[in-house]
Design a protein around this motif. Sequence first.
Motif: not given
Length: 114
Positions: A58-64
Motif C-alpha cells: 500500500e505504501a508503494a502504491g501497488l494496492i489500495t
Amino acid sequence: MAADESEERLDRAFAALGDPVRRALIARLSRGDATVNELAEPFAITKQAVSRHIQVLEAAGLITRSKDAQRRPCHLNAAALEELTSWIDTYRLEVERRYRRLDAVLEAMEEQEK
C-alpha cells in the motif's frame, strides 16, 4: 509530476516487489479483490505478517484498500503496475532494437560469405 517523485515511486514499488510473499499477494489480487484473511490463507505466516506485507504494498502504491461494512478489501492498483511496465518496456524495446540491428548485420555477413 517531478522526475524525482516518479523515481521514488518506482524505487518503492520495485523494493516492495522484491519479496516473494508480496509478489504472491499481487498475483492473487490480479484475480480479484480480497481481504487480509483471504490473502493470508495460502501462507504459513501469521495474519499480522500478511498485514505488514499489505502495508508495504500500500505504501508503494501497488494496492489500495476500501471499507465495505466490516470488510476492508484490498485492490490491485493497475495504474501503478502500468507505470512499472512502461518503465521496463522503455528498456526492453531499446534492447530489442539493438538485437534487430545485430541480426541484420549478421544476416548481411552471411550473405557476403555465400
